[in-house]
Structures are given as C-alpha cells and as structure tokens.
Design a protein around this motif. Structure first.
Motif, PDB file in Angstrom:
ATOM      1  N   SER A 159       0.835  -1.196   0.000  1.00  0.00           N
ATOM      2  CA  SER A 159       0.000   0.000   0.000  1.00  0.00           C
ATOM      3  C   SER A 159       0.872   1.250   0.000  1.00  0.00           C
ATOM      4  O   SER A 159       2.068   1.177   0.235  1.00  0.00           O
ATOM      5  CB  SER A 159      -0.942   0.005   1.192  1.00  0.00           C
ATOM      6  OG  SER A 159      -0.199   0.031   2.385  1.00  0.00           O
ATOM      7  N   TYR A 160       0.308   2.378  -0.230  1.00  0.00           N
ATOM      8  CA  TYR A 160       1.048   3.610  -0.453  1.00  0.00           C
ATOM      9  C   TYR A 160       0.931   4.549   0.739  1.00  0.00           C
ATOM     10  O   TYR A 160       0.573   5.713   0.604  1.00  0.00           O
ATOM     11  CB  TYR A 160       0.554   4.270  -1.734  1.00  0.00           C
ATOM     12  CG  TYR A 160       0.736   3.364  -2.922  1.00  0.00           C
ATOM     13  CD1 TYR A 160      -0.295   2.525  -3.342  1.00  0.00           C
ATOM     14  CD2 TYR A 160       1.946   3.307  -3.597  1.00  0.00           C
ATOM     15  CE1 TYR A 160      -0.123   1.673  -4.410  1.00  0.00           C
ATOM     16  CE2 TYR A 160       2.120   2.451  -4.667  1.00  0.00           C
ATOM     17  CZ  TYR A 160       1.085   1.634  -5.066  1.00  0.00           C
ATOM     18  OH  TYR A 160       1.249   0.788  -6.121  1.00  0.00           O
ATOM     19  N   TYR A 161       1.266   4.016   1.902  1.00  0.00           N
ATOM     20  CA  TYR A 161       1.162   4.798   3.116  1.00  0.00           C
ATOM     21  C   TYR A 161       2.488   4.797   3.873  1.00  0.00           C
ATOM     22  O   TYR A 161       3.424   4.103   3.517  1.00  0.00           O
ATOM     23  CB  TYR A 161       0.054   4.224   4.007  1.00  0.00           C
ATOM     24  CG  TYR A 161      -1.304   4.247   3.367  1.00  0.00           C
ATOM     25  CD1 TYR A 161      -1.857   3.092   2.804  1.00  0.00           C
ATOM     26  CD2 TYR A 161      -2.048   5.425   3.310  1.00  0.00           C
ATOM     27  CE1 TYR A 161      -3.099   3.115   2.203  1.00  0.00           C
ATOM     28  CE2 TYR A 161      -3.295   5.446   2.710  1.00  0.00           C
ATOM     29  CZ  TYR A 161      -3.814   4.284   2.161  1.00  0.00           C
ATOM     30  OH  TYR A 161      -5.042   4.312   1.568  1.00  0.00           O
ATOM     31  N   TYR A 162       2.520   5.592   4.915  1.00  0.00           N
ATOM     32  CA  TYR A 162       3.685   5.653   5.785  1.00  0.00           C
ATOM     33  C   TYR A 162       3.357   4.917   7.077  1.00  0.00           C
ATOM     34  O   TYR A 162       2.408   5.294   7.767  1.00  0.00           O
ATOM     35  CB  TYR A 162       4.059   7.107   6.070  1.00  0.00           C
ATOM     36  CG  TYR A 162       4.519   7.837   4.833  1.00  0.00           C
ATOM     37  CD1 TYR A 162       3.631   8.609   4.099  1.00  0.00           C
ATOM     38  CD2 TYR A 162       5.830   7.725   4.387  1.00  0.00           C
ATOM     39  CE1 TYR A 162       4.049   9.269   2.949  1.00  0.00           C
ATOM     40  CE2 TYR A 162       6.254   8.384   3.244  1.00  0.00           C
ATOM     41  CZ  TYR A 162       5.352   9.148   2.525  1.00  0.00           C
ATOM     42  OH  TYR A 162       5.765   9.787   1.394  1.00  0.00           O
ATOM     43  N   TRP A 163       4.122   3.924   7.392  1.00  0.00           N
ATOM     44  CA  TRP A 163       3.933   3.136   8.606  1.00  0.00           C
ATOM     45  C   TRP A 163       4.782   3.796   9.677  1.00  0.00           C
ATOM     46  O   TRP A 163       6.006   3.766   9.621  1.00  0.00           O
ATOM     47  CB  TRP A 163       4.287   1.682   8.331  1.00  0.00           C
ATOM     48  CG  TRP A 163       3.438   1.153   7.212  1.00  0.00           C
ATOM     49  CD1 TRP A 163       3.758   1.115   5.886  1.00  0.00           C
ATOM     50  CD2 TRP A 163       2.095   0.682   7.320  1.00  0.00           C
ATOM     51  NE1 TRP A 163       2.699   0.638   5.158  1.00  0.00           N
ATOM     52  CE2 TRP A 163       1.662   0.348   6.013  1.00  0.00           C
ATOM     53  CE3 TRP A 163       1.210   0.495   8.383  1.00  0.00           C
ATOM     54  CZ2 TRP A 163       0.396  -0.155   5.744  1.00  0.00           C
ATOM     55  CZ3 TRP A 163      -0.050  -0.010   8.115  1.00  0.00           C
ATOM     56  CH2 TRP A 163      -0.441  -0.336   6.815  1.00  0.00           C
ATOM     57  N   THR A 164       4.106   4.368  10.651  1.00  0.00           N
ATOM     58  CA  THR A 164       4.658   5.453  11.457  1.00  0.00           C
ATOM     59  C   THR A 164       4.671   5.127  12.947  1.00  0.00           C
ATOM     60  O   THR A 164       3.779   4.421  13.443  1.00  0.00           O
ATOM     61  CB  THR A 164       3.805   6.720  11.218  1.00  0.00           C
ATOM     62  OG1 THR A 164       3.798   7.025   9.822  1.00  0.00           O
ATOM     63  CG2 THR A 164       4.339   7.901  11.998  1.00  0.00           C
ATOM     64  N   TRP A 165       5.658   5.698  13.625  1.00  0.00           N
ATOM     65  CA  TRP A 165       5.689   5.692  15.091  1.00  0.00           C
ATOM     66  C   TRP A 165       5.617   7.115  15.600  1.00  0.00           C
ATOM     67  O   TRP A 165       6.353   7.991  15.138  1.00  0.00           O
ATOM     68  CB  TRP A 165       6.941   5.007  15.619  1.00  0.00           C
ATOM     69  CG  TRP A 165       6.922   3.526  15.466  1.00  0.00           C
ATOM     70  CD1 TRP A 165       7.535   2.791  14.487  1.00  0.00           C
ATOM     71  CD2 TRP A 165       6.237   2.584  16.306  1.00  0.00           C
ATOM     72  NE1 TRP A 165       7.268   1.450  14.663  1.00  0.00           N
ATOM     73  CE2 TRP A 165       6.476   1.297  15.780  1.00  0.00           C
ATOM     74  CE3 TRP A 165       5.449   2.696  17.449  1.00  0.00           C
ATOM     75  CZ2 TRP A 165       5.955   0.146  16.356  1.00  0.00           C
ATOM     76  CZ3 TRP A 165       4.938   1.542  18.015  1.00  0.00           C
ATOM     77  CH2 TRP A 165       5.196   0.285  17.481  1.00  0.00           C
ATOM     78  N   ILE A 166       4.743   7.329  16.565  1.00  0.00           N
ATOM     79  CA  ILE A 166       4.529   8.628  17.189  1.00  0.00           C
ATOM     80  C   ILE A 166       4.450   8.404  18.685  1.00  0.00           C
ATOM     81  O   ILE A 166       3.959   7.370  19.134  1.00  0.00           O
ATOM     82  CB  ILE A 166       3.217   9.250  16.652  1.00  0.00           C
ATOM     83  CG1 ILE A 166       3.381   9.641  15.182  1.00  0.00           C
ATOM     84  CG2 ILE A 166       2.795  10.468  17.482  1.00  0.00           C
ATOM     85  CD1 ILE A 166       2.086   9.951  14.480  1.00  0.00           C
ATOM     86  N   ARG A 167       4.905   9.360  19.453  1.00  0.00           N
ATOM     87  CA  ARG A 167       4.779   9.221  20.897  1.00  0.00           C
ATOM     88  C   ARG A 167       4.273  10.523  21.516  1.00  0.00           C
ATOM     89  O   ARG A 167       4.396  11.594  20.923  1.00  0.00           O
ATOM     90  CB  ARG A 167       6.108   8.825  21.536  1.00  0.00           C
ATOM     91  CG  ARG A 167       7.195   9.895  21.458  1.00  0.00           C
ATOM     92  CD  ARG A 167       8.484   9.385  22.099  1.00  0.00           C
ATOM     93  NE  ARG A 167       9.536  10.388  22.063  1.00  0.00           N
ATOM     94  CZ  ARG A 167      10.747  10.211  22.570  1.00  0.00           C
ATOM     95  NH1 ARG A 167      11.064   9.043  23.151  1.00  0.00           N
ATOM     96  NH2 ARG A 167      11.658  11.172  22.494  1.00  0.00           N
ATOM     97  N   GLN A 168       3.713  10.395  22.701  1.00  0.00           N
ATOM     98  CA  GLN A 168       3.244  11.565  23.431  1.00  0.00           C
ATOM     99  C   GLN A 168       3.674  11.468  24.879  1.00  0.00           C
ATOM    100  O   GLN A 168       3.096  10.701  25.666  1.00  0.00           O
ATOM    101  CB  GLN A 168       1.727  11.717  23.347  1.00  0.00           C
ATOM    102  CG  GLN A 168       1.228  13.004  23.959  1.00  0.00           C
ATOM    103  CD  GLN A 168      -0.210  13.290  23.636  1.00  0.00           C
ATOM    104  OE1 GLN A 168      -1.003  12.389  23.385  1.00  0.00           O
ATOM    105  NE2 GLN A 168      -0.557  14.567  23.626  1.00  0.00           N
ATOM    106  N   PRO A 169       4.699  12.233  25.255  1.00  0.00           N
ATOM    107  CA  PRO A 169       5.109  12.256  26.665  1.00  0.00           C
ATOM    108  C   PRO A 169       4.023  12.900  27.514  1.00  0.00           C
ATOM    109  O   PRO A 169       3.212  13.695  27.000  1.00  0.00           O
ATOM    110  CB  PRO A 169       6.379  13.112  26.645  1.00  0.00           C
ATOM    111  CG  PRO A 169       6.834  13.108  25.223  1.00  0.00           C
ATOM    112  CD  PRO A 169       5.586  13.032  24.412  1.00  0.00           C
TER     113      PRO A 169
END
Length: 123
Positions: free
Chosen positions: A32-42
């Motif tokens: 697929s044409y997406y970004y497989w992403t990691w995000i965090r929230q302290p």
C-alpha cells in the motif's frame, strides 16, 4: 478494516533498549502507499513524530532521534518494529503506531492509529 496494535514492555530501565512492535491487519505494509509510522506523546506534552517506513521499506527518522532510533519490519508477519536505544526517563510516553497518508502527525479519513501503549522508563 485496517487495525494496528502495539505490543512491547510497559517498563524499561534507563540505558536499555526499547523495542515495540506494531501488528497490522486489514492492509499490507508492503503493497500500500502509506507511511507506517511511530509517534509518541510524553505526559503533558505534544505528540512527537518519531519516524516512518514506506511500503518499499525506506525509513525516515526524526533528526532529534536519529542517532538512537531504527524502524524495521517483518513482511511475513505484517509487522513493523521500533527500536529506541539508550532510553532515559524523558522517553516515558504513550507510543502509537499508525498508517498515515503523509509524514508527520496526521488524522485524516485514511489515517489509522493503534490505541497506544504506555512505556515508562524508570529504575
């Protein structure tokens, strides 16, 4: 329906390596044409984009984390993994994996997020 689920330890000791895995269902991380992403929230802070992997396997990491962060994948299991080295208490956060339509934090109609997992760095 696309679903993402984070898994990993809830507690990590300072100086150790944090490894989190995102298991994806309902879509393939390779076709697929997406970004497989990691995000965090302290706690008490804004969300921080950490990095992403494209469907072709190209990774982009935030400059502030590049020296100790990597993203890899297991195409057979349809999973992608975050590795964060030399953690400190400042890495305590809720960590999210997501399928996003662009690099950065996004919550559009084609964006899907995991529920998030709390990681605490403490001795």
């Amino acid at each position: 329906q696309v679903q993402l689920q984070e898994s990993g330890p809830g507690l990590v000791r300072p100086s150790q390596t944090l490894s989190l895995t995102c298991t994806v269902s309902g879509d393939s991380i390779t076709t697929s044409y997406y970004y497989w992403t990691w995000i965090r929230q302290p706690p008490g802070k804004e969300m921080e984009w950490m990095g992403a992997m494209s469907a072709s396997g190209i990774t982009t990491i935030s400059p502030s984390l590049r020296s100790r962060t990597s993203i890899s994948r297991d195409t057979f299991k349809n999973q992608f993994t975050l590795q964060l080295n030399s953690v400190t208490p400042e890495d305590t956060a809720v960590y999210f994996c997501a399928r996003l339509t662009r690099r950065g934090v996004s919550r559009g109609p084609q964006d899907y997020w995991g529920q998030g997992t709390q990681v605490t760095v403490s001795s």
